[in-house]
Each structure stands twice: as C-alpha cells, then as structure tokens.
Design a protein around this motif. Structure first.
Motif, PDB file in Angstrom:
ATOM      1  N   ALA A  11       4.091 -65.523 -68.469  1.00  0.00           N
ATOM      2  CA  ALA A  11       3.417 -65.635 -69.761  1.00  0.00           C
ATOM      3  C   ALA A  11       2.913 -64.262 -70.183  1.00  0.00           C
ATOM      4  O   ALA A  11       2.122 -63.647 -69.473  1.00  0.00           O
ATOM      5  N   GLY A  12       3.383 -63.812 -71.344  1.00  0.00           N
ATOM      6  CA  GLY A  12       2.910 -62.541 -71.885  1.00  0.00           C
ATOM      7  C   GLY A  12       1.931 -62.713 -73.019  1.00  0.00           C
ATOM      8  O   GLY A  12       1.335 -61.745 -73.500  1.00  0.00           O
ATOM      9  N   ASP A  13       1.765 -63.953 -73.500  1.00  0.00           N
ATOM     10  CA  ASP A  13       0.781 -64.242 -74.535  1.00  0.00           C
ATOM     11  C   ASP A  13       0.358 -65.700 -74.412  1.00  0.00           C
ATOM     12  O   ASP A  13       0.888 -66.460 -73.592  1.00  0.00           O
ATOM     13  N   ALA A  14      -0.605 -66.121 -75.238  1.00  0.00           N
ATOM     14  CA  ALA A  14      -1.191 -67.455 -75.113  1.00  0.00           C
ATOM     15  C   ALA A  14      -0.163 -68.552 -75.379  1.00  0.00           C
ATOM     16  O   ALA A  14      -0.138 -69.581 -74.687  1.00  0.00           O
ATOM     17  N   GLN A  15       0.694 -68.380 -76.383  1.00  0.00           N
ATOM     18  CA  GLN A  15       1.674 -69.420 -76.688  1.00  0.00           C
ATOM     19  C   GLN A  15       2.668 -69.595 -75.542  1.00  0.00           C
ATOM     20  O   GLN A  15       3.054 -70.722 -75.220  1.00  0.00           O
ATOM     21  N   SER A  16       3.076 -68.511 -74.916  1.00  0.00           N
ATOM     22  CA  SER A  16       3.978 -68.622 -73.774  1.00  0.00           C
ATOM     23  C   SER A  16       3.278 -69.299 -72.595  1.00  0.00           C
ATOM     24  O   SER A  16       3.895 -70.062 -71.847  1.00  0.00           O
ATOM     25  N   PHE A  17       2.002 -69.014 -72.416  1.00  0.00           N
ATOM     26  CA  PHE A  17       1.218 -69.659 -71.359  1.00  0.00           C
ATOM     27  C   PHE A  17       1.199 -71.174 -71.579  1.00  0.00           C
ATOM     28  O   PHE A  17       1.453 -71.962 -70.650  1.00  0.00           O
ATOM     29  N   LEU A  18       0.923 -71.591 -72.813  1.00  0.00           N
ATOM     30  CA  LEU A  18       0.874 -73.022 -73.121  1.00  0.00           C
ATOM     31  C   LEU A  18       2.255 -73.649 -73.012  1.00  0.00           C
ATOM     32  O   LEU A  18       2.386 -74.805 -72.588  1.00  0.00           O
ATOM     33  N   ALA A  19       3.299 -72.894 -73.368  1.00  0.00           N
ATOM     34  CA  ALA A  19       4.659 -73.404 -73.227  1.00  0.00           C
ATOM     35  C   ALA A  19       4.993 -73.649 -71.769  1.00  0.00           C
ATOM     36  O   ALA A  19       5.656 -74.642 -71.417  1.00  0.00           O
ATOM     37  N   ALA A  20       4.542 -72.754 -70.879  1.00  0.00           N
ATOM     38  CA  ALA A  20       4.780 -72.923 -69.446  1.00  0.00           C
ATOM     39  C   ALA A  20       4.103 -74.193 -68.933  1.00  0.00           C
ATOM     40  O   ALA A  20       4.693 -74.978 -68.177  1.00  0.00           O
ATOM     41  N   LEU A  21       2.844 -74.422 -69.348  1.00  0.00           N
ATOM     42  CA  LEU A  21       2.139 -75.629 -68.930  1.00  0.00           C
ATOM     43  C   LEU A  21       2.839 -76.878 -69.459  1.00  0.00           C
ATOM     44  O   LEU A  21       3.004 -77.873 -68.746  1.00  0.00           O
ATOM     45  N   SER A  22       3.268 -76.825 -70.715  1.00  0.00           N
ATOM     46  CA  SER A  22       3.937 -77.967 -71.320  1.00  0.00           C
ATOM     47  C   SER A  22       5.238 -78.304 -70.615  1.00  0.00           C
ATOM     48  O   SER A  22       5.606 -79.476 -70.491  1.00  0.00           O
ATOM     49  N   ALA A  23       5.933 -77.276 -70.121  1.00  0.00           N
ATOM     50  CA  ALA A  23       7.224 -77.482 -69.454  1.00  0.00           C
ATOM     51  C   ALA A  23       7.073 -77.949 -68.018  1.00  0.00           C
ATOM     52  O   ALA A  23       8.073 -78.241 -67.360  1.00  0.00           O
ATOM     53  N   GLY A  24       5.850 -78.003 -67.522  1.00  0.00           N
ATOM     54  CA  GLY A  24       5.631 -78.496 -66.171  1.00  0.00           C
ATOM     55  C   GLY A  24       5.570 -77.439 -65.102  1.00  0.00           C
ATOM     56  O   GLY A  24       5.741 -77.744 -63.914  1.00  0.00           O
ATOM     57  N   ALA A  25       5.292 -76.189 -65.476  1.00  0.00           N
ATOM     58  CA  ALA A  25       5.146 -75.136 -64.463  1.00  0.00           C
ATOM     59  C   ALA A  25       3.990 -75.468 -63.531  1.00  0.00           C
ATOM     60  O   ALA A  25       2.933 -75.925 -63.967  1.00  0.00           O
ATOM     61  N   ASP A  26       4.202 -75.240 -62.238  1.00  0.00           N
ATOM     62  CA  ASP A  26       3.138 -75.457 -61.256  1.00  0.00           C
ATOM     63  C   ASP A  26       2.157 -74.295 -61.231  1.00  0.00           C
ATOM     64  O   ASP A  26       1.003 -74.453 -60.818  1.00  0.00           O
ATOM     65  N   ALA A  27       2.636 -73.126 -61.636  1.00  0.00           N
ATOM     66  CA  ALA A  27       1.794 -71.929 -61.659  1.00  0.00           C
ATOM     67  C   ALA A  27       2.305 -71.012 -62.759  1.00  0.00           C
ATOM     68  O   ALA A  27       3.502 -71.026 -63.100  1.00  0.00           O
ATOM     69  N   VAL A  28       1.401 -70.225 -63.310  1.00  0.00           N
ATOM     70  CA  VAL A  28       1.737 -69.265 -64.362  1.00  0.00           C
ATOM     71  C   VAL A  28       1.250 -67.898 -63.904  1.00  0.00           C
ATOM     72  O   VAL A  28       0.140 -67.774 -63.377  1.00  0.00           O
ATOM     73  N   TYR A  29       2.093 -66.876 -64.082  1.00  0.00           N
ATOM     74  CA  TYR A  29       1.637 -65.520 -63.770  1.00  0.00           C
ATOM     75  C   TYR A  29       1.605 -64.697 -65.047  1.00  0.00           C
ATOM     76  O   TYR A  29       2.446 -64.859 -65.932  1.00  0.00           O
ATOM     77  N   CYS A  30       0.610 -63.860 -65.147  1.00  0.00           N
ATOM     78  CA  CYS A  30       0.380 -63.109 -66.374  1.00  0.00           C
ATOM     79  C   CYS A  30      -0.376 -61.836 -66.043  1.00  0.00           C
ATOM     80  O   CYS A  30      -0.794 -61.622 -64.905  1.00  0.00           O
ATOM     81  N   GLY A  31      -0.529 -60.986 -67.030  1.00  0.00           N
ATOM     82  CA  GLY A  31      -1.213 -59.717 -66.822  1.00  0.00           C
ATOM     83  C   GLY A  31      -2.320 -59.506 -67.829  1.00  0.00           C
ATOM     84  O   GLY A  31      -2.385 -60.175 -68.862  1.00  0.00           O
ATOM     85  N   LEU A  32      -3.194 -58.571 -67.511  1.00  0.00           N
ATOM     86  CA  LEU A  32      -4.237 -58.155 -68.442  1.00  0.00           C
ATOM     87  C   LEU A  32      -3.753 -56.931 -69.216  1.00  0.00           C
ATOM     88  O   LEU A  32      -2.611 -56.490 -69.056  1.00  0.00           O
ATOM     89  N   LYS A  33      -4.611 -56.376 -70.015  1.00  0.00           N
ATOM     90  CA  LYS A  33      -4.200 -55.250 -70.852  1.00  0.00           C
ATOM     91  C   LYS A  33      -4.214 -53.931 -70.091  1.00  0.00           C
ATOM     92  O   LYS A  33      -3.874 -52.892 -70.637  1.00  0.00           O
ATOM     93  N   HIS A  34      -4.591 -53.978 -68.809  1.00  0.00           N
ATOM     94  CA  HIS A  34      -4.552 -52.789 -67.954  1.00  0.00           C
ATOM     95  C   HIS A  34      -4.022 -53.197 -66.580  1.00  0.00           C
ATOM     96  O   HIS A  34      -4.166 -54.341 -66.165  1.00  0.00           O
ATOM     97  N   PHE A  35      -3.400 -52.254 -65.901  1.00  0.00           N
ATOM     98  CA  PHE A  35      -2.923 -52.434 -64.527  1.00  0.00           C
ATOM     99  C   PHE A  35      -1.892 -53.563 -64.405  1.00  0.00           C
ATOM    100  O   PHE A  35      -1.845 -54.277 -63.410  1.00  0.00           O
ATOM    101  N   SER A  36      -1.074 -53.716 -65.434  1.00  0.00           N
ATOM    102  CA  SER A  36      -0.017 -54.724 -65.409  1.00  0.00           C
ATOM    103  C   SER A  36       1.332 -54.036 -65.521  1.00  0.00           C
ATOM    104  O   SER A  36       1.504 -53.118 -66.327  1.00  0.00           O
ATOM    105  N   ALA A  37       2.315 -54.488 -64.724  1.00  0.00           N
ATOM    106  CA  ALA A  37       3.630 -53.853 -64.711  1.00  0.00           C
ATOM    107  C   ALA A  37       4.518 -54.308 -65.859  1.00  0.00           C
ATOM    108  O   ALA A  37       5.721 -54.055 -65.846  1.00  0.00           O
ATOM    109  N   ARG A  38       3.947 -54.992 -66.856  1.00  0.00           N
ATOM    110  CA  ARG A  38       4.658 -55.308 -68.094  1.00  0.00           C
ATOM    111  C   ARG A  38       3.734 -54.982 -69.251  1.00  0.00           C
ATOM    112  O   ARG A  38       3.275 -55.836 -69.979  1.00  0.00           O
ATOM    113  N   MET A  39       3.475 -53.674 -69.436  1.00  0.00           N
ATOM    114  CA  MET A  39       2.511 -53.268 -70.445  1.00  0.00           C
ATOM    115  C   MET A  39       3.038 -53.458 -71.868  1.00  0.00           C
ATOM    116  O   MET A  39       2.285 -53.436 -72.826  1.00  0.00           O
TER     117      MET A  39
END
Length: 657
Positions: A11-39
């Motif tokens: 999940a790179g944004d809130a809508q993708s996070f919610l899409a992951a939950l809706s699709a039945g993901a058991d876990a979601v990984y995401c980053g903050l605005k610093h120290f993330s390898a997908r800036m």
C-alpha cells in the motif's frame, strides 16, 4: 502437508491500503514519508497510518511498516524518533529494516514488535539465518532470485523463532536487491535510499542494435505459488507494488488469496489468472522459480512498461490529441502515453466515461513535451464502481476512528564509544585483486575468494592476504565456499573481509582471526557499526555512497577502525541474470553516452562502467580523519575497451538523497 501463509499486500496510499483489506489481505506493508525504500510512493503520515492500522487490527489484519533504507550519519536520532512515534501511536506488528542501525534505534526507542529483515539486506544463503536470533530478527525476506529448491534449503536452515517471506508477484529489478548502485553512481539518487530512477530500464545500444538489455518483466508465480504451500517456514506470500494504485492491489491480492485457499480447484486457478491479467502489470515471467524451467526475465527487444494497451495517440488539426479506446474507459482511470524514456511520455487522468471506440481528448502537459501520433496508450490504473464501493464502505468505518493526539518524541540515540587507534597504528593501502600478480604487490594485498577458480588463489601467502568474500553467495554454492575457506584457514589464513554481515555464519571466529565488513555491506552509520562489533567484526569498510562530509565524520564516531574505497572500478550492480543478447565484456552505451559492460564471476554478473572511482587525491585527508585502510579495487577492463577518465568521486561532492 500444506500450511496457510499470509497474503502480504502493498500500500502506497490510503485507497490502496483499503483495497488490500477489501481483497482479504492478511497483512499490509507500507512506508512513511521518511526512511522508506519506495519514496516515489505517496506514503503515509503517522496520524494517517495510526487510524488505518487501528482499522486493520479491528479486522484481524496485520500492518508492517517499512523503515528499510540506509541511515546516513546524523540521521540516527531522526530514525529513532520515528520508531518511537510508531511504537506509541501506530502500534505496527513489525518494522521492515535493511540497516542494522535501524534495529538498534528501534530497540533503543522502545519498539517491542517484530523486526523483519528486508530483501535489500540480501540474506542469500542458509548459514546466514543462524545469525538472525542474535540480531533480534524474526523474519527474513528472501531474494527474488532464489528457486523453489533453494527456498527449501533456506527453510531447512531456519533456527527456532525465524521465519521466511517470499515474493510471489510484482516488479523485478535486474540487479540483486541491495546490490545495485546504478542510480546512485550516476547521480546520487540511491536505490538503497528509495530514490532509484531506474537507469536499467533505458534503451542501450549494443554495436548498433538498440534494446532494453537490463529491463525485466514482472515476476508472477501465479499457479506455481502452490509449491510454497509445502514449505512451512515460508509464512508470507509477498506482492510487490507500493507505487501501484488500488486496482492493482485489489486484483493481485484477490488472485493470490484464491490460489492459496483453493490450490487444487481448476475453476479457482482460472479465476485467479484472470484477476492477474486484469491487474495491469507488466508482461510477466516465472523467472528462476522452477530450476528445471528457469526463464530469463529480460526480453531486450520488447517494451516492459506496465498497463494494458488501449489504443494509439491520434492527432488532428490544432495540435489536439485524442485516443479511440479499444475498451471502455471509466472516469478516474489513469492512462500512460508512451514509455518513460520516450519524448512526450506522460500520465493522463480520464475525466469522463468513454465507450469502446469513442474518443477521449488529452490535456497535454507542456513540461513533458508533445506526444507523437501513433504513440502507444496504456491503461495503468482504473476505478471500477464495485471496487470504489468497497473502498468507500471501509472509508466510512475509517472515518469513525478518531484521530489520535500528536505525540512528540524525546528520543536521543545512545551512541557507541569511538575506537581509538593504538599508538603506532597507521593507515595503509590495500589492493584487491581478482587474480593477484605473481611478484611483490604494492601495499597490502587482498584477493576475491572464488569457489571455482581456486588455482588462482595465493594459498602460499594465506597468512598475509586479505581474503574477500563475494557480496552474494547462493544456497547451491555455499558448501563450495565453506570448503575453500577451510583450506585457506588450514594454510594460515586469518584476515577475512565479509561482504554481507551474515557471512559470519560461514566462519567460526577464532582468536587469531581478523574479520572486517566489506564495502558491499552498505555500512553507513555508527549504530550499524556497533552492531557489527557485537557480531565479532574487528573493522569495517564503509559504504561508498556517502558524501565527503559524511565520510569524514565517521571515524571519530565509529566503534571500529574504518576503511574506505578510494580507487578502482565500482560496480553499477550485481545480477544473477543477463540478457541472452549480451556477450560478456562487450560494451553497451546508454542514451547519455555512458558505457558499461558485464562480466561473470561465479554465478553472478557484475556490471561495470568503463571509468573508475578515484579519491586518491583525498587519501591524505582521509588518513588524517582516522581511516585505517584505503581500498584500491584492481578490476580489469576488457581487452580493447577504452578506459574513460571522468574524474569520478561518486557522491563525494553531491551527496546522496
């Protein structure tokens, strides 16, 4: 016997996070605005992620936060304060890290959750896993390059309390994760800092034949993922794609959940493959997952951009651009015109529904240039009504979760006691060879350990030689390396440079042995150096990516004696694959006139530029700053290739983002 791994969605944004939950993901990984390898992803604020994590936990799902970049000197406090706020506000189930300094600051700051070691840390061989409990690591993310048999070898070596995570879908880098400096070397935008500009995706010229010789298709294990169900230590199936939109996240997550839950149902398999096809990714490959049917992920003569082709750019009078789509377009869909290195490339948002064969007029971004007639148009993200209804339903639940009060952190890092050289200890030059000269060598001599070309190893000088292990050792070659190391030890060898910290698992340190961490360990801060000291290292050669100011500041803060690479060919990257169209040591030219070549050592291809890093004019200053080793990499250029003099100092002047 099958087990049930978690489906881990990006999940790179809130809508993708919610899409992951809706699709039945058991876990979601995401980053903050610093120290993330997908800036380049939107990423999250602490407050936003706290509410999303609360929603996920209420639904029985987990959240992992990526703090998986290098920590530069002086950033230790900032990283620790972030970990502190995560621990007190967000309560993630795990932090994903690559830098050992991040592990130190997380624990100092009071974070008590799991620590997962990123694929960027490159844990590539079974013996490495024995080190993880000592480091407090409970999960290791496996390299994408491993085949299923090698994953089984890794699984068999897992100590108690350590589990594995395997990629099943998403973008493939040409170079091994954590073993690529291409973007950084050409302009300071480091992949190890989440800033890669993907120079490997460019068109390169090979003797008048242009092609995308380093651009990979996407990984998609699809129905082959079933084989992972028989490996109980693989606790998670990971989907790459934190820069993707909710459409991709929803469809890939759904596909792999179906494949996991109904592995023997033909109708389920058919549905899952349909979901993957609709996810709008790049052309895909199984890569090397099946050792008996390994596939080269590079098709140099084809495009590898993501998305579904929906038409071509048309041009009418007045420089008006439009497309007649081959399928209906929905309001909110994203279209990509052309490819990233093509003039006129840009992304356009569809503002209204367009029927199949209808017309959609583009509003051209002048800064991106004018598209050309006939340019391909791809659908790269869309907003189906049903998906949006699902996301809106979860958004309504999210809106009921109150925003938590802001929390300030007073964390200050506890820094290690600096190393003080003994009286009379002096800086020395160490020359590292593939095949050392037969006569006396200038300065101290080091040699790369090879498990195959042992006849070139100077075993008669074992005691005085610095023995350098390669940056990547694969499971199927680990025994060969263990055997040759035993020979070196019996001949009196005692000075070893390990180019992954976990390679200590190959060596049981003896009293007379001297262990240094090599530059490919990507060490960049005093807290990581303190962890290396605890692991038994006697010194470290720092990452060459740092700026001159950062380099010069490290010796007075380091708990170990330090070395630095000051001369020689530094690789753009190291890969386990190479396009079948490329011959070893032949020159390839980028659109900007940069020349590189690939040469094979063992099972890996090293990609080099035809110019050398040269900091030799700064060696006196480096010695005065406290560095004890000046490393000269004596890599040979191919016969007939011109050595270009660029006065290269890597990121010394410009710094690294």
């Amino acid at each position: 016997m099958n087990h049930t791994p978690e489906i881990l969605a990006p999940a790179g944004d809130a809508q993708s996070f919610l899409a992951a939950l809706s699709a039945g993901a058991d876990a979601v990984y995401c980053g903050l605005k610093h120290f993330s390898a997908r800036m380049q992803a939107d990423n999250f604020s602490i407050q936003e992620l706290a509410r999303l994590t609360t929603l996920a936990h209420d639904m029985g799902r987990k959240v992992y936060v990526a703090m998986n970049t290098l920590v530069k000197p002086g950033e230790e406090g900032k990283a620790g304060r972030l970990a502190d706020r995560l621990a007190r506000v967000v309560h993630p189930d795990a932090l994903i890290i690559q830098d050992l300094g991040s592990a130190v600051v997380a624990r100092q700051a009071g974070y008590k959750g799991e620590l997962h070691l990123s694929t960027l840390a490159n844990v590539s061989s079974p013996s490495a896993l024995a080190v993880m409990p000592q480091l407090g690591i409970s999960r290791v993310v496996l390299p994408r390059e491993l085949n299923v048999d090698e994953m089984r070898l890794m699984a068999a070596a897992c100590p108690e309390g350590v589990e594995l995570e395997a990629f099943v879908h998403g973008a493939l880098c040409h170079n091994i994760s954590g073993r690529c400096w291409w973007s950084s070397f050409l302009g300071g935008k480091s992949g190890l800092r989440g800033r890669c500009v993907q120079p490997c995706r460019r068109v390169f010229d090979r003797k008048g034949h242009p092609g995308r010789y380093f651009s990979c298709q996407d990984l998609s294990l699809d129905i082959l993922a079933k084989a992972l169900l028989t490996i109980p230590q693989v606790k998670a199936w990971k989907i790459e794609g934190r820069k993707k939109g909710p459409h991709y996240v929803y469809y890939t997550t759904t596909a792999y959940r179906v494949l996991r839950d109904s592995p023997d149902d033909p109708n389920a398999k058919k549905a899952a493959l349909s979901y993957i096809e609709q996810a709008l990714g790049r052309p895909s490959t199984h890569y090397g997952f099946l050792p008996q049917k390994a596939r080269n992920p590079v098709d140099a003569m084809s495009q590898t951009g993501s998305g579904m082709l929906v038409g071509r750019v048309n041009l009418r009078e007045g420089r008006k651009y439009f497309v007649n789509p081959r399928q209906p377009l929905l309001a909110g869909d994203l279209l990509r015109l052309g490819y990233e290195d093509e003039p006129g490339h840009q992304v356009a948002r569809v503002t209204r529904s367009v029927p199949k064969g209808g017309r959609f007029d583009f509003t051209v971004n002048p800064a991106a240039g004018r598209p050309r007639a006939g340019m391909s148009v791809f659908l790269i993200d869309r907003r189906e009504p049903e998906l949006m209804r699902r996301i809106e339903a979860l958004q309504a639940q999210l809106d009921k979760i109150p925003e938590l009060d802001s929390v300030e952190s007073k964390y200050a890092p506890v820094m290690p006691k600096p190393y003080k050289p003994a009286r009379g200890e002096r800086c020395e030059s160490v020359h590292i060879w593939r095949q050392p000269p037969k006569g006396p060598a200038k300065g101290a001599a080091g040699v790369w350990v090879s498990a195959t070309k042992t006849q070139h190893l100077p075993l008669g000088r074992a005691a005085s030689t610095w023995w350098w292990l390669p940056p990547v050792i694969w499971p199927n070659e680990e025994k060969d390396f263990a055997d040759i190391l035993e020979v070196i030890l019996k001949r009196g060898g005692k000075r070893f440079v390990l180019n992954a910290p976990w390679q200590v698992g190959l060596l049981r340190k003896r009293r007379e042995m001297e262990l240094w961490a090599g530059p490919f360990c990507n060490v960049s801060n005093p807290l990581a150096l303190s962890m290396l000291k605890d692991m038994g290292f006697d010194g470290a050669i720092i990452s060459p990516e740092l700026s001159g100011e950062e380099v010069m500041s490290l010796p007075k803060r380091s708990p170990l004696p330090l070395g630095v690479v000051t001369f020689g060919l530094w690789p753009l990257g190291i890969s386990r694959t190479l396009s079948q169209d490329i011959k070893s040591c032949e020159p390839l030219t980028s659109p900007k006139g940069e020349i590189c070549f690939a040469t094979r050592y063992g099972q890996n291809f090293w990609i080099y530029p035809n110019w050398e890093l040269d900091l030799t004019e700064k060696e006196d200053s480096l010695c005065k700053a406290g560095f004890m080793q000046m490393i000269h990499m004596r890599e040979p250029l191919p016969k007939g290739m011109e050595r270009k003099d660029r006065g290269c100092v890597f990121n010394w002047d410009i710094g690294v983002l």
